[in-house]
Scaffold this motif. Structure first.
Motif, PDB file in Angstrom:
ATOM      1  N   VAL A 637       8.087 -13.995  -6.573  1.00 38.78           N
ATOM      2  CA  VAL A 637       9.011 -14.130  -5.450  1.00 38.78           C
ATOM      3  C   VAL A 637       9.956 -15.299  -5.713  1.00 38.78           C
ATOM      4  N   PRO A 638      11.022 -15.444  -4.921  1.00 47.35           N
ATOM      5  CA  PRO A 638      12.006 -16.507  -5.181  1.00 47.35           C
ATOM      6  C   PRO A 638      11.420 -17.908  -5.046  1.00 47.35           C
ATOM      7  N   LYS A 639      12.174 -18.868  -5.513  1.00 46.26           N
ATOM      8  CA  LYS A 639      11.710 -20.252  -5.498  1.00 46.26           C
ATOM      9  C   LYS A 639      11.470 -20.713  -4.065  1.00 46.26           C
ATOM     10  N   GLY A 640      10.403 -21.484  -3.910  1.00 46.33           N
ATOM     11  CA  GLY A 640      10.028 -21.999  -2.602  1.00 46.33           C
ATOM     12  C   GLY A 640       9.274 -21.026  -1.737  1.00 46.33           C
ATOM     13  N   ALA A 641       9.151 -19.742  -2.165  1.00 49.45           N
ATOM     14  CA  ALA A 641       8.561 -18.704  -1.322  1.00 49.45           C
ATOM     15  C   ALA A 641       7.083 -18.505  -1.637  1.00 49.45           C
ATOM     16  N   GLU A 642       6.422 -17.866  -0.711  1.00 50.10           N
ATOM     17  CA  GLU A 642       5.028 -17.450  -0.853  1.00 50.10           C
ATOM     18  C   GLU A 642       4.978 -15.937  -0.821  1.00 50.10           C
ATOM     19  N   THR A 643       4.068 -15.344  -1.599  1.00 55.46           N
ATOM     20  CA  THR A 643       3.882 -13.900  -1.597  1.00 55.46           C
ATOM     21  C   THR A 643       2.845 -13.538  -0.549  1.00 55.46           C
ATOM     22  N   CYS A 644       3.210 -12.712   0.424  1.00 57.40           N
ATOM     23  CA  CYS A 644       2.283 -12.301   1.475  1.00 57.40           C
ATOM     24  C   CYS A 644       2.113 -10.793   1.443  1.00 57.40           C
ATOM     25  N   GLY A 645       1.271 -10.300   2.311  1.00 59.11           N
ATOM     26  CA  GLY A 645       0.895  -8.902   2.300  1.00 59.11           C
ATOM     27  C   GLY A 645      -0.361  -8.765   1.468  1.00 59.11           C
ATOM     28  N   PRO A 646      -0.388  -7.892   0.514  1.00 58.77           N
ATOM     29  CA  PRO A 646       0.585  -6.840   0.238  1.00 58.77           C
ATOM     30  C   PRO A 646       0.077  -5.479   0.714  1.00 58.77           C
ATOM     31  N   VAL A 647       0.948  -4.472   0.672  1.00 53.51           N
ATOM     32  CA  VAL A 647       0.553  -3.081   0.882  1.00 53.51           C
ATOM     33  C   VAL A 647       0.722  -2.365  -0.454  1.00 53.51           C
ATOM     34  N   ILE A 648      -0.313  -1.687  -0.898  1.00 52.43           N
ATOM     35  CA  ILE A 648      -0.263  -0.959  -2.167  1.00 52.43           C
ATOM     36  C   ILE A 648      -0.430   0.526  -1.872  1.00 52.43           C
ATOM     37  N   GLU A 649       0.657   1.263  -1.898  1.00 45.47           N
ATOM     38  CA  GLU A 649       0.623   2.709  -1.722  1.00 45.47           C
ATOM     39  C   GLU A 649       0.684   3.377  -3.098  1.00 45.47           C
ATOM     40  N   ASP A 650       0.522   4.698  -3.124  1.00 45.32           N
ATOM     41  CA  ASP A 650       0.547   5.404  -4.401  1.00 45.32           C
ATOM     42  C   ASP A 650       1.863   5.212  -5.147  1.00 45.32           C
ATOM     43  N   ASP A 651       2.967   5.209  -4.408  1.00 40.54           N
ATOM     44  CA  ASP A 651       4.255   5.202  -5.088  1.00 40.54           C
ATOM     45  C   ASP A 651       5.184   4.074  -4.648  1.00 40.54           C
ATOM     46  N   PHE A 652       4.677   3.094  -3.928  1.00 42.23           N
ATOM     47  CA  PHE A 652       5.464   1.893  -3.654  1.00 42.23           C
ATOM     48  C   PHE A 652       4.539   0.755  -3.253  1.00 42.23           C
ATOM     49  N   VAL A 653       5.069  -0.436  -3.383  1.00 47.20           N
ATOM     50  CA  VAL A 653       4.369  -1.655  -2.982  1.00 47.20           C
ATOM     51  C   VAL A 653       5.247  -2.393  -1.988  1.00 47.20           C
ATOM     52  N   LEU A 654       4.637  -2.970  -0.963  1.00 43.72           N
ATOM     53  CA  LEU A 654       5.347  -3.841  -0.038  1.00 43.72           C
ATOM     54  C   LEU A 654       4.800  -5.250  -0.164  1.00 43.72           C
ATOM     55  N   VAL A 655       5.698  -6.213  -0.142  1.00 37.56           N
ATOM     56  CA  VAL A 655       5.283  -7.614  -0.055  1.00 37.56           C
ATOM     57  C   VAL A 655       6.169  -8.317   0.960  1.00 37.56           C
ATOM     58  N   ALA A 656       5.623  -9.348   1.568  1.00 31.96           N
ATOM     59  CA  ALA A 656       6.402 -10.193   2.464  1.00 31.96           C
ATOM     60  C   ALA A 656       6.764 -11.458   1.699  1.00 31.96           C
TER      61      ALA A 656
END
Length: 700
Positions: A637-656
């Motif tokens: 993720v970009p500088k200063g950010a934290e990776t949250c979530g995540p959702v792992i589906e068969d054909d996509f991933v979501l992160v906050a």
């Protein structure tokens, strides 16, 4: 801390940071500078390190098996990216053979992507061959009639209809037909120096405070898959879309509802609370609701230092409340945040909240049966006998892991009757706290992270009951006191002090449980507990991941076996461990936070506070077979950010992507990141979707 300099290579360019990889600004607003204060747990309970176990079921009980996971949460971003030329530290990234298989076929774990190298870029960097797109940004319209986002002219009314700030947990609830879901996002906290230009921390205005109230809570948004682009597109749906804020109504349920400890002048019934605060992680239930954990709620309350009653003072201190004014000064505008005026209001936060996105007119509830502490989240599994078991972590240095077992059984189906029954399952049951015992001699756990003679950090454990309904199992505590002051009740029964237990998630297929222990730089300091087998490193900067198996695979059992799957950090350092896998073939990983699983059973881990001087990211690791422990980084993720979530589906991933651009020296008046919109714009926390360019399966 060991680093790549062990092999003569320089570190990545140093990002300004506070403890570990976070900026001082993030620590100030996210958790009230928790790490700058003494850990609230000053109890002298018996420690697991004092007991050398004769473990009956020691070896072989945690043979890795296939894992099928529950959905996590996700976030979107803009632009396409893949790893580019990196500083010398990136050479520590292994050259993965993505075509390797298990003999005559595709890799069984399906993780056929090229790992992303550590970096400090101000963008989302994904594995090669993947697309990405922003789904929702802070300030995007959520409710029909919401105005367009205008940073310089924000109002409370506008923010109450827009996507909130600092998205964390993401959950998807399907709507019953393909490619449409209700996306639920927690909005954990506000960073006022990034909400307002020329923020005066000593003199906030009422309007600024009300904007912050509206930026907390949760957003429920209908999203639809765009098959042409691959991204998820939000819809301004009049039926389902909803905002919950710091002033929305919540109902208190369970055995402590109506307790005198929860009554205030505004709510003499002790059953109605305004708002939810510092909502961190969570989970999606089998009946289609969302569980959300109220975490660092203590920082919102002022004047705890004025309390003189010793019992009340000790209760407040155990939850991190002391001193005069709060950071945000909310107590100036609403007396419920003033402990001196409303001493019980703080007891109404620190719960697991249940939200029903499928019933937009329903009132969300706070479940007292699950106990009150700094909930990272709660994740449930249906036991073989039909009862529901919820696993939870208390995100504090030297605090505990918990579980709850319902009295009644889950009813399958989506009928109104079944759903109403299932939504009450978390109100009646037994609350437990965990005690871990190691199987190695104490002398072999020396704090260096060196493996004991048997080659693993592992052992057994027990779940100690705290309360069930109106019955307390803790001498000196009533049942109501156990639920409202769970930390103090747990102290009395001698559980194991852990290194910040955050996300704790069960696997619904093999029923094992994975817990992210993020870090604990206080372990081993003067007057603090030293190394124990489940927390084997002093000054633990990088954290670890624990794998737990209940006796006979029964999630209602009161005993279990456990082992550390990962001991995180620079794989070149001797104090790291990757499930026994070759450490020259794994990605560096630091500060595990949230966990999720894909359909093949691989564990996905998002990080918070990377102490290896790289941006935080999302990692995947098989938990069974010959690739068990082979950590691969999927994105940063970009500088200063934290990776949250995540959702792992068969054909996509979501992160906050939470708190992008929160770098020491930055502010709204001096932004040092312009992600995701570029140009001279302000950084905006966002949800990002990632998918394959050919729109194929994430795990090929």
């Amino acid at each position: 801390m060991s680093s790549s300099t062990d092999r003569g290579r320089p570190l990545l360019p140093l990002l300004p940071n506070h403890p570990l990889g976070r900026s001082a600004i993030t620590c100030k607003y996210r958790c009230g500078d928790a790490c700058a204060h003494e850990a609230p747990n000053t109890s002298g309970n018996a420690y697991f390190g004092d007991v050398v176990g004769e473990v009956v079921r020691r070896r072989g009980l945690l043979k890795a098996g296939a894992v099928l996971a529950v959905a996590g949460a996700g976030v979107g971003l803009v632009g396409a990216g893949s790893a580019t030329a990196q500083p010398d530290f990136a050479t520590a990234q292994p050259d993965f053979d993505i075509d390797a298989d298990l003999g005559g076929g595709r890799r069984k774990d399906g993780l056929n992507f090229t790992a992303v190298a550590p970096n400090t870029e101000d963008r989302v960097v994904t594995a090669e061959g993947y697309e990405q797109g922003v789904v929702l940004r802070w300030g995007d319209p959520v409710l029909p009639g919401a105005p367009a986002f205008d940073f310089d002219h924000q109002t409370p009314a506008a923010q109450a209809k827009q996507f909130g700030y600092n998205c964390d947990f993401l959950g998807l609830v399907p709507l019953g037909w393909n490619d449409r879901w209700l996306l639920v996002a927690n909005h954990e906290y506000t960073s006022e120096e990034f909400l307002f230009k020329n923020w005066d921390a000593a003199n906030p205005t009422r309007e600024q405070t009300e904007i912050a109230w509206a930026a907390h809570g949760a957003s429920i948004v209908l999203v639809e898959r765009d098959r042409r682009s691959g991204n998820l597109v939000p819809k301004l749906d009049r039926r389902y879309n909803r905002r919950l804020t710091a002033t929305s109504e919540f109902k208190v349920t369970g055995p402590a509802a109506g307790s005198a400890l929860l009554k205030t002048s505004a709510d003499p019934t002790g059953t109605k609370v305004l708002g939810t605060l510092n909502n961190c992680a969570g989970g999606v239930t089998p009946w289609g609701t969302i569980l959300s954990g109220e975490e660092n709620f203590n920082q919102y309350f002022g004047n705890a230092g004025s309390v003189t009653d010793p019992v009340a003072k000790a209760r407040l201190a155990r939850y991190g409340l002391a001193g005069a004014g709060s950071t945000r000064k909310w107590e100036r505008f609403d007396k419920r945040f003033d402990v001196a005026q409303e001493p019980n209001e703080v007891n109404r936060f620190g719960w697991v909240v249940e939200i029903d996105p499928l019933e937009p007119d329903s009132t969300p509830v706070k479940h007292t049966a699950l106990g009150r502490f700094k909930h990272e989240g709660a994740n449930v599994i249906i036991a073989r006998d039909g009862r529901v078991v919820a696993y939870m972590g208390d995100d504090e240095r030297f605090d505990y892991m918990y579980k709850f077992v319902s009295d009644e059984r889950f009813k399958p189906g989506n009928s109104k009757h079944a759903r109403e029954h299932n939504k009450k399952l978390l109100d009646k049951g037994t609350l437990y706290v965990a005690k871990f015992t190691g199987d190695s001699p104490v002398a072999e756990i020396d704090g260096s992270g060196k493996l004991p003679a048997d080659g693993e950090f592992d052992g057994s454990g027990e779940w100690i009951p705290l309360a069930a309904g109106n019955r307390s199992f803790v001498p000196g505590f009533t049942a109501e006191e156990v639920y409202v002051f769970t930390r103090l009740a747990a102290d009395a029964v001698g559980p194991t002090k852990m290194d910040r237990p955050e996300d704790v998630e069960p696997n619904p297929r093999n029923r094992r449980v994975y817990a992210a222990l993020t870090n604990n730089t206080d372990r081993g300091k003067a007057g603090k507990e030293g190394a124990t087998e489940p927390n084997p490193r002093l000054n633990n900067r990088h954290g670890h991941v624990l794998e737990l198996e209940e006796r006979r695979g029964d999630n209602t059992a009161t005993t279990f076996s456990w082992k550390l799957m990962l001991v995180c950090g620079d794989p070149t350092s001797p104090d790291t461990y990757f499930g026994g896998y070759d450490k020259t073939q794994v990605s560096p990983i630091s500060c595990p936070d949230n966990v999720a699983f894909d359909a093949r059973g691989n564990l996905w881990i998002s990080t918070d506070g990377n102490a290896l001087k790289s941006n935080d990211g999302l990692f995947a690791v098989p938990v069974e077979g010959p690739y068990r422990g082979r950590v691969k980084q999927f994105l940063t993720v970009p500088k200063g950010a934290e990776t949250c979530g995540p959702v792992i589906e068969d054909d996509f991933v979501l992160v906050a992507v939470q708190h992008p651009g929160e770098i020491d020296g930055a502010s709204a008046s001096n932004p040092l990141s312009h992600w995701p919109d570029g140009g001279t714009t302000q950084p905006r926390p966002s949800v990002v979707a990632v998918w394959k360019k050919d729109k194929g399966r994430i795990c090929g």
